[in-house]
Design an enzyme around this catalytic site. Sequence first.
Site, short mmCIF file in Angstrom:
data_model
loop_
_atom_site.label_atom_id
_atom_site.label_comp_id
_atom_site.label_asym_id
_atom_site.label_seq_id
_atom_site.Cartn_x
_atom_site.Cartn_y
_atom_site.Cartn_z
N ASP A 157 0.91 -1.20 -0.17
CA ASP A 157 -0.06 0.02 0.01
C ASP A 157 0.99 1.26 0.04
O ASP A 157 1.99 1.37 -0.68
CB ASP A 157 -1.14 -0.17 1.18
N HIS A 226 -3.96 6.15 3.67
CA HIS A 226 -4.29 5.10 3.03
C HIS A 226 -3.85 3.75 3.73
O HIS A 226 -4.36 2.97 4.17
CB HIS A 226 -4.42 5.03 1.68
N SER A 491 -11.16 -0.82 -0.38
CA SER A 491 -9.92 -0.90 0.32
C SER A 491 -9.82 -1.00 1.77
O SER A 491 -9.28 -1.75 2.42
CB SER A 491 -9.38 0.50 0.15
#
Length: 704
Positions: A157, A226, A491
């Site tokens: 990620d 994220h 996600s």
Amino acid sequence: MASCVISSVPILLLHFILFFSNRLVAVQTQEIPLATPGSQGSRLTTYIIHVDAPPPHLRADPEGREAWHRSFLPVHLMDSGEQRLLYSYEHAITGFAARLTEEELAVVREMDGFLAAYPDELIPLQTTHSPEYLKLQASRVWNNSNYGEGVIIGVLDSGINPDHPSFVCDLPPPPSTWKGQCDFGPDRCNRLIGARGFTLGLRAMHAEGLAGEISLGKAPFDPTGHGTHVASTAAGCFVDAAAASAYLSVYKVCDSVGCTKSDILVGFDAAISDRVHVASLSIGTSSSDFYSDMVAVGGFRAMEEGIFVIYAAGNYGPSPHTLSNDSPWQLTVGATTMDRSIRATVGLGNGLEFYSESLHQPGYFGPTQRPLVLGGSSMILADTVREGNTTLAEAHVLPVSRVSSYVGLAIKQYITSGSNATATIVFNGTVTEEQLTPAVAYFSSRGPSIRSPGILKPDIVAPGVNILAAWPTPVGTPDAQSSFFVISGTSMATPHVSGMAALIKSPHPTWSPAAIKSMLMTSANQVGNAGKRIEDHLGNPASGFDVGAGKVDARGAIDTSVVYEITSSDYIAYLCSLGYTRLQILIMVGHDVNCSSVISIKEDELNYPTFRISLNAANNFRREVTRTLTNLGPLETSRTTLNPEFVGVSATVLPATLTFSSGEKKQYTVTFAKSGAGTGFTVSGLLGWPCNGTILRNAAVVSY
Ligand SMILES: *[C@@H]1O[C@H](CO)[C@@H](O)[C@H](O)[C@H]1NC(C)=O
Ligand SMILES: *[C@@H]1O[C@H](CO)[C@@H](O)[C@H](O)[C@H]1NC(C)=O
Ligand SMILES: *[C@@H]1O[C@H](CO)[C@@H](O)[C@H](O)[C@H]1NC(C)=O
Ligand SMILES: *[C@@H]1O[C@H](CO)[C@@H](O)[C@H](O)[C@H]1NC(C)=O
Ligand SMILES: *[C@@H]1O[C@H](CO)[C@@H](O)[C@H](O)[C@H]1NC(C)=O
Ligand SMILES: *[C@@H]1O[C@H](CO)[C@@H](O)[C@H](O)[C@H]1NC(C)=O
């Protein structure tokens, strides 16, 4: 020896949905062109280049492999002195990534040992919107559990904030199999046992003018939030239902603009070398044939090394055929709402109250009625019809509340009815409702799979709407260490399942990726807490193309030992049935396969834990498929199914009872046959195998 035989339990869990399927048109996928059309002669493009394996004398060491890959390059350096070779891959593919002009690529293509070249591409992260910054204190004390012990979850990620308290809790040293490294240094690496950054592909794409603004920061730090959010959901000290004792290894291969395939592949390379057990990827793009989808190829090689690869289904819903990451050797995760909402209530002057959500819960905004106009001191945001009942809780600067499209319509009607319209927003805070049935988020990508329509996808769904998890804040700001944030997307659903996979892997360290996947899918549930079927974003019962096997259910997942195994030679036999050429299969699996000497396995006959069956004139509206169950547990066990009835389809299971000793494999066949009138229907249902209070469920979608 303990045993259990339960028979004739009606399949009460079955709810059937019926809808027209005349949109199930096969869509031809496009091959990726080998060069960017119209590119200038001198323009550099990053290519992922597949070649033969190095000759034996170069295979032994990394320098030999790199020298072999360099031998394909007509030019080694850029004018600036930078290397043309970005990565020399060891595991994820047989080949390398390099920056070449079109003319140079033409030379490479003529060389002995060249197989294929694909231009590098950017793949987006799967959050629904770019989140606004907000600090939230952890609102309750999260209990540490001992789950997931010894399991290493690899997260590919945007990096991580290692100082967040979600990652600072003492765990024993990692297992001796661990081969990775943590680039933050020993003080900041405990739960986080691995952290590395690979961003050459993204930097090259930026230099080529294809990646927009990038904000990579210092690797492997997370400049976007994220990666930190996703990692803390999979395994964090404070997050409920996460694998609290699992280790994390983070591979920074993305920025807020996304991740390049070349960087993702090197992330897989490292994760395979490091010996992670689970790889979690909250990224996604449109699907192409498997051999040209480098992410699927890297996932295949990781699966062969015993790594369970888990991917986001994508945020391209709610239309059909919008899945990404739908290969059968990885788990594809869709997103639902959950039984917790960050609630606001919109009250109109006429007494009507509507459900709404808002992350910003201002204390100063009293419940008095205010004139309802467009613009003003506060806002009610109505979603579009596309979003259905999915309401995202967002952080707005003004008191703003989001309502679904049908509520928006009712409010509009009230405004235009001529009365003196007023409204207020009551901010209720976090509300947990046991009775709330999960609904598939509008954005969650839907099946059927384009490139493999005979396999039911997505595989599973998990909470992915308004998910609270760790958020990095700039060092030096107040509460920098303890901020949390709510965001939405497949996600966010993906790491829930990755954490769950660690919970299963921990007591079963020798289980294959297929066995863990089988356990997750056959214990998943298509009904919510209140016994009502999971809904789609419009409030209708969800279909198999929305939810696959259903929502993950940790409780069921620990108790069963009977699984569907799939080996890599099974997958190769399946690739042969897709009609792939020898070269295409070579690119995927890394060794030569002669499909003429392989007994190919059709899609619907792969030993998958779900069924996707087409009944048509060609098969006389009748299809018999065989599955094999393996008892991985130490106990003798027995499972019995009833012949389930689908609407318009009969399904006959033979033998109806399977008795296993420890380690034993047993086969059964299901014959699906059309029993209703007409054609053009698709029905969803379940085969259930109850035993000892748990039910092994096989979701099925049948078209006729
Ligand atoms: C934490 O766990 C302990 C022991 O299992 C339990 O007694 C306590 O109620 C839990 N606390 C919370 C907030 O769940
Ligand atoms: C509209 O409502 C406001 C606030 O309640 C009130 O002051 C005003 O007189 C009303 N106007 C009419 C035309 O009813
Ligand atoms: C939110 O607060 C309002 C006003 O107090 C109340 O009428 C409503 O029932 C509350 N809703 C929830 C879900 O708690
Ligand atoms: C979902 O939307 C439908 C209208 O499309 C509405 O009737 C239903 O009440 C909504 N459900 C929820 C839980 O908001
Ligand atoms: C592939 O296998 C078939 C059947 O075993 C055999 O006849 C054929 O020669 C093989 N092809 C090659 C290129 O080895
Ligand atoms: C079924 O449950 C009983 C009682 O809990 C237990 O003794 C037995 O081992 C279980 N059987 C299997 C196959 O798990």
